[in-house]
Design a protein around this motif. Structure first.
Motif, mmCIF file in Angstrom:
data_model
loop_
_atom_site.group_PDB
_atom_site.id
_atom_site.type_symbol
_atom_site.label_atom_id
_atom_site.label_comp_id
_atom_site.label_asym_id
_atom_site.label_seq_id
_atom_site.Cartn_x
_atom_site.Cartn_y
_atom_site.Cartn_z
ATOM 1 N N SER A 93 0.826 -1.206 0.000
ATOM 2 C CA SER A 93 0.000 0.000 0.000
ATOM 3 C C SER A 93 0.862 1.258 0.000
ATOM 4 O O SER A 93 0.594 2.214 -0.737
ATOM 5 N N LEU A 94 1.910 1.271 0.815
ATOM 6 C CA LEU A 94 2.830 2.416 0.844
ATOM 7 C C LEU A 94 3.501 2.624 -0.508
ATOM 8 O O LEU A 94 3.604 3.752 -1.003
ATOM 9 N N PHE A 95 3.962 1.533 -1.110
ATOM 10 C CA PHE A 95 4.668 1.619 -2.391
ATOM 11 C C PHE A 95 3.764 2.202 -3.469
ATOM 12 O O PHE A 95 4.188 3.043 -4.274
ATOM 13 N N THR A 96 2.517 1.762 -3.481
ATOM 14 C CA THR A 96 1.571 2.258 -4.486
ATOM 15 C C THR A 96 1.147 3.695 -4.188
ATOM 16 O O THR A 96 1.136 4.553 -5.081
ATOM 17 N N TYR A 97 0.830 3.981 -2.945
ATOM 18 C CA TYR A 97 0.280 5.276 -2.547
ATOM 19 C C TYR A 97 1.304 6.398 -2.714
ATOM 20 O O TYR A 97 0.973 7.500 -3.169
ATOM 21 N N ARG A 132 4.690 8.440 -6.307
ATOM 22 C CA ARG A 132 5.054 9.708 -6.951
ATOM 23 C C ARG A 132 5.664 10.706 -5.968
ATOM 24 O O ARG A 132 6.043 11.806 -6.361
ATOM 25 N N HIS A 133 5.782 10.338 -4.702
ATOM 26 C CA HIS A 133 6.258 11.277 -3.684
ATOM 27 C C HIS A 133 7.570 10.848 -3.050
ATOM 28 O O HIS A 133 8.371 11.695 -2.647
ATOM 29 N N PHE A 144 11.061 5.184 -4.242
ATOM 30 C CA PHE A 144 10.140 4.457 -5.115
ATOM 31 C C PHE A 144 10.177 5.002 -6.543
ATOM 32 O O PHE A 144 10.018 4.230 -7.493
ATOM 33 N N ARG A 145 10.372 6.285 -6.687
ATOM 34 C CA ARG A 145 10.363 6.881 -8.018
ATOM 35 C C ARG A 145 11.534 6.403 -8.879
ATOM 36 O O ARG A 145 11.459 6.418 -10.111
ATOM 37 N N ARG A 146 12.632 6.021 -8.240
ATOM 38 C CA ARG A 146 13.808 5.559 -8.990
ATOM 39 C C ARG A 146 13.593 4.196 -9.637
ATOM 40 O O ARG A 146 14.318 3.819 -10.555
ATOM 41 N N VAL A 147 12.641 3.458 -9.146
ATOM 42 C CA VAL A 147 12.462 2.073 -9.585
ATOM 43 C C VAL A 147 11.896 2.037 -11.001
ATOM 44 O O VAL A 147 10.882 2.691 -11.276
ATOM 45 N N PRO A 148 12.534 1.312 -11.916
ATOM 46 C CA PRO A 148 12.017 1.242 -13.291
ATOM 47 C C PRO A 148 10.606 0.670 -13.339
ATOM 48 O O PRO A 148 10.305 -0.343 -12.703
ATOM 49 N N ASN A 149 9.748 1.357 -14.051
ATOM 50 C CA ASN A 149 8.372 0.920 -14.291
ATOM 51 C C ASN A 149 7.554 0.759 -13.004
ATOM 52 O O ASN A 149 6.542 0.062 -13.001
ATOM 53 N N GLY A 150 8.019 1.402 -11.940
ATOM 54 C CA GLY A 150 7.280 1.315 -10.687
ATOM 55 C C GLY A 150 7.113 -0.105 -10.206
ATOM 56 O O GLY A 150 6.067 -0.466 -9.648
ATOM 57 N N TYR A 187 18.051 1.684 -4.531
ATOM 58 C CA TYR A 187 17.096 2.777 -4.715
ATOM 59 C C TYR A 187 16.883 3.603 -3.448
ATOM 60 O O TYR A 187 16.487 4.770 -3.542
ATOM 61 N N TYR A 188 17.150 3.017 -2.314
ATOM 62 C CA TYR A 188 16.822 3.640 -1.035
ATOM 63 C C TYR A 188 17.935 4.576 -0.571
ATOM 64 O O TYR A 188 19.112 4.215 -0.589
ATOM 65 N N ARG A 189 17.551 5.800 -0.147
ATOM 66 C CA ARG A 189 18.474 6.781 0.425
ATOM 67 C C ARG A 189 17.911 7.198 1.783
ATOM 68 O O ARG A 189 16.918 7.939 1.841
#
Length: 451
Positions: free
Chosen positions: A146-150, A153-154, A158-164, A176-178
């Motif tokens: 749910s967090l990943f989907t919600y 865009r913020h 998560f935004r770095r991940v190809p094709n979400g 991807y994580y900072r």
């Protein structure tokens, strides 16, 4: 004389029955709860407890719980702590909570429930000494999806991940994580972060996880479990000596099924490994949750859950013209105050609209049940600001004035509501407005659960 007494008694019975039928929903329900619920431990004879901190965690059904508390506060004329304008509708999350984030018109509160990062010391200074602390957890795998989907865009992680792709993120999360980025708390151990803990502790540090859980258990009288929301509410009702009608609700902030991603085999295990402290938290409090239910009695809990669901169905049908409501996309909801916030074009958050053919009284009663968090926060702040100004204007003139501090004073406050108190009228809705969705920068220090 005897026949006159008999007639008098008959009239009393007729009037009583008529009164109960007229107010059928609530009175019938309470009588059922008394006879068929946990009557041996019924809180009905005790005053209702009103000084409450609810730590609103993310993606855990906490918005529905917040709505319950907002309505309880309004009905009982309580003060609900709300954020200053600069914080939006949250207490400057993800910064560690400070009483400086509380709007001055809502100081000396009874309730606090908007999103914050938990800071025990600051909250204990703000709230009365008999405050009860409550929070809610959710199973880590479904919560992380749910967090990943919600927040796709913020949150930059998560935004770095190809094709979400959730699978791609979990295959190499450190790619991807900072940890120092704004909103990184949505990408790892979000529950731990919300509770004031260290989200980036190594997964092998079991000593930290154990000590953190022990501190949470010491502070929070009830840790609700999202998957067993109704059962959690029964525990809450008995803890706070509330009536069953105080815990009525309508589900809020829900995604459409098309916005949800099905977890492929192996992903839940990867999510738990990446969010190891959250998983430790959930497993511990899920187990202790069932201990609490067993202590209350599983049979009586099941009966009260059944009563709750029956009353909810009656409420829903009375609010939606005799039918069960169908959640609607935000664009189809005519009342702007009832449109839930949409995090992105990839996620559909649904809400409700009241039918036009119900009575004005029903609209007044039902509106707050379905009101989204941002609208309700704004309207509640407006009503409490009006009350604050009226109380200030009615004060007798004083020779000197003390500057109001954003800390708890030693003056006593009512911590209980007696059942004979009349409920205040519902505040009128404001015109719709736009709330800021921006998140303030994260504070440099790491907030702790304890001082």
């Amino acid at each position: 004389m005897k026949w006159q007494k008999k007639i008098f008694l008959v009239l009393i019975v007729i009037c009583t029955v008529s009164f109960l039928l007229h107010h059928g929903g609530h009175f019938t329900w309470n009588m059922e709860a008394f006879h068929f619920g946990c009557s041996h431990q019924s809180p009905g004879t005790k005053p209702k407890h009103t000084n409450i901190v609810f730590l609103k965690t993310h993606k855990t059904a906490s918005t529905t719980m917040q709505n319950i508390l907002f309505r309880f506060g309004e009905r009982n004329n309580l003060t609900v702590a709300l954020p200053v304008q600069a914080c939006g509708h949250q207490f400057c999350y993800p910064r560690s909570f400070s009483s400086h984030f509380v709007h001055m018109h809502t100081l000396r509160p009874n309730l606090i429930t908007n999103h914050m990062r938990f800071n025990k010391t600051a909250l204990q200074r703000l709230m009365p000494n008999d405050t009860i602390y409550i929070t809610i957890l959710r199973e880590p795998a479904s919560m992380f999806e749910s967090l990943f989907t919600y927040y796709s865009r913020h949150c930059m992680s998560f935004r770095r991940v190809p094709n979400g792709s959730l699978e791609a993120f979990l295959s190499e999360p450190l790619r991807y994580y900072r940890p120092q980025e704004i909103e990184s708390m949505y990408a790892r151990n979000t529950l731990t972060f919300d509770l004031g803990g260290d989200k980036d502790r190594p997964s092998k540090d079991l000593t930290y996880a154990h000590n953190f859980v022990a501190e949470v258990e010491k502070v929070f009288s009830l840790v609700m479990i999202s998957e067993y929301f109704d059962e959690s509410l029964i525990l809450l009702r008995h803890l706070l000596s509330w009536d069953l009608e105080d815990i009525l609700y309508v589900k809020l902030n829900m995604r459409t099924e098309s916005s949800k991603k099905r977890l492929s085999p192996g992903l839940p295990e990867k999510i738990r490994a990446w969010n190891s402290i959250d998983a430790y938290l959930y497993d511990y409090f899920n187990a202790s949750f069932w201990v609490k239910l067993s202590e209350l009695g599983l049979d009586c809990v099941a009966k009260e859950v059944q009563l709750l669901r029956q009353a909810q169905e009656r409420l829903m049908r009375s609010c939606f013209g005799g039918k069960m409501p169908l959640p609607r996309p935000a664009a189809e909801i005519k009342n702007k105050d009832l449109r839930p916030w949409q995090p992105s074009d990839k996620v559909d958050i649904v809400g409700y609209d009241l039918p036009v053919n119900i009575s004005h009284e029903a609209q007044e009663q039902c509106l707050k049940y379905i009101m989204p968090e941002i609208s309700y926060t704004r309207i509640l702040l407006h009503s409490q600001s009006l009350r604050h100004r009226r109380s200030y204007q009615n004060r007798p003139p004083q020779k000197s004035h003390t500057v109001q501090q954003h800390i708890r004073t030693t003056l006593p406050r009512h911590s209980q509501v007696h059942r004979s108190q009349p409920a205040p009228s519902v505040a009128q809705s404001l015109a719709s407005g736009t709330e800021s969705k921006s998140t303030p920068k994260q504070s440099e220090g790491t907030a702790k659960l304890g001082p």
